[in-house]
Design a protein around this motif. Structure first.
Motif: not given
Length: 307
Positions: A92, A95-97, A100, A106, A111, A123, A126, A128
């Protein structure tokens, strides 16, 4: 979702209409016990595949009776689950990028069905503000104790999350387990802020693998799966809930050679083959070799609540 250490649950035979169009007219694709525990049908009106009647309760009903005091630390009784989730965080990264870039500052991310929280932790790293929702209380306790994150032992519909309060909802390999996918999507739609996004991943059944394997297809054989989406039926369901499609991809997953051997055993539907593969895996330490495999049998989508 784990179904380990569960209290006894009486099976209930439940007939359900189509979750997409509401019709109560379906043809039998696989009788009970052929592909999995439940019978699998396809709606004659819209084509949605689902289990009906259901003689096995949905996972969220089973797992809510889980007693974490029975086995203690979940990592000890389900190490395969931990290895699987830990390895698949890498799947993922793109998908995280993507998220972002959509949310440079954020925001709040939930989830659903977060398991033991490895992706939830990623996450959080990152930037969040994350919350996990997971009906397995033992997993929630693990997330709070080991990951240092908040996890609610419930489902979204009873979580008390306010409407229009969440920026991103992540729903990975969960929607095929829930008893009413449309209601789940409509609840997600309500809690998202206008312009908020849902990331959803689930197996697909307009794939070459399903056409080749039929009743032996790996994801079809999972007794916990009660909905089986094609690209078309998933698109129609998300649109019915009010979402607009932003991204749609067919993806693979990282797995160990041990997990691949287990999948081959599932496809074989032979206990002798499964025992042979398990013995080889244990003897040769298949769990130490990891790789990524994309058979285009899973779909990952990003959909948006209109502003």
């Amino acid at each position: 979702m784990s179904v380990s250490a569960l209290k006894a649950v009486e099976p209930a035979v439940t007939n359900v209409p189509c979750n997409l169009c509401g019709a109560d007219d379906a043809e039998v694709l696989f009788k009970a016990g052929v592909a999995q525990h439940n019978q699998i049908v396809a709606c004659r009106k819209c084509g949605l595949m689902y289990s009906n009647p259901r003689i096995r309760p949905a996972d969220q009903e089973l797992v809510k009776d889980y007693d974490p005091s029975v086995t203690g630390d979940p990592e000890a009784y389900d190490p395969g689950r931990f290895d699987k989730e830990r390895v698949q965080v890498r799947d993922y990264a793109d998908t995280r990028e993507y998220l972002k870039k959509l949310y440079p500052q954020r925001g709040k991310l939930i989830e659903l069905g977060c398991g033991v929280g490895f992706l939830l932790k990623a996450f959080a790293e990152d930037g969040w503000d994350v919350t996990g929702i997971e009906p397995d209380r033992g997993f929630c306790e693990y997330i709070e104790r080991k990951q240092g994150l908040k996890a609610l032992p419930t489902i979204l519909e009873t979580s008390g999350i306010p409407d229009n309060s969440v920026d991103v909802v992540v729903l990975l390999h969960v929607i095929e387990h829930v008893p009413d996918p449309l209601a789940t999507l409509e609840t997600i739609f309500r809690v998202l802020k206008p312009g908020g996004h849902l990331v959803l991943e689930t197996p697909r059944y307009d794939s070459l693998m399903f056409k080749l394997l039929g009743k032996r297809e790996r994801s079809l054989s999972c007794d916990g799966h009660i909905y089986f989406f094609t690209t078309d039926s998933l698109r129609k369901l998300t649109e019915k809930a009010g979402f607009k499609t932003k991204q749609w991809r067919y993806v693979g997953r990282s797995l160990s050679l041990d997990r691949l051997a287990w999948n081959v055993g599932v496809i074989s539907k032979s206990r002798a083959v499964q025992k042979l593969l398990k013995g080889a895996s244990d003897a040769l330490h298949f769990n130490k070799l990891h790789f990524k495999l994309n058979m285009r049998d899973m779909q990952r989508i990003v959909v948006q609540k209109p502003t």
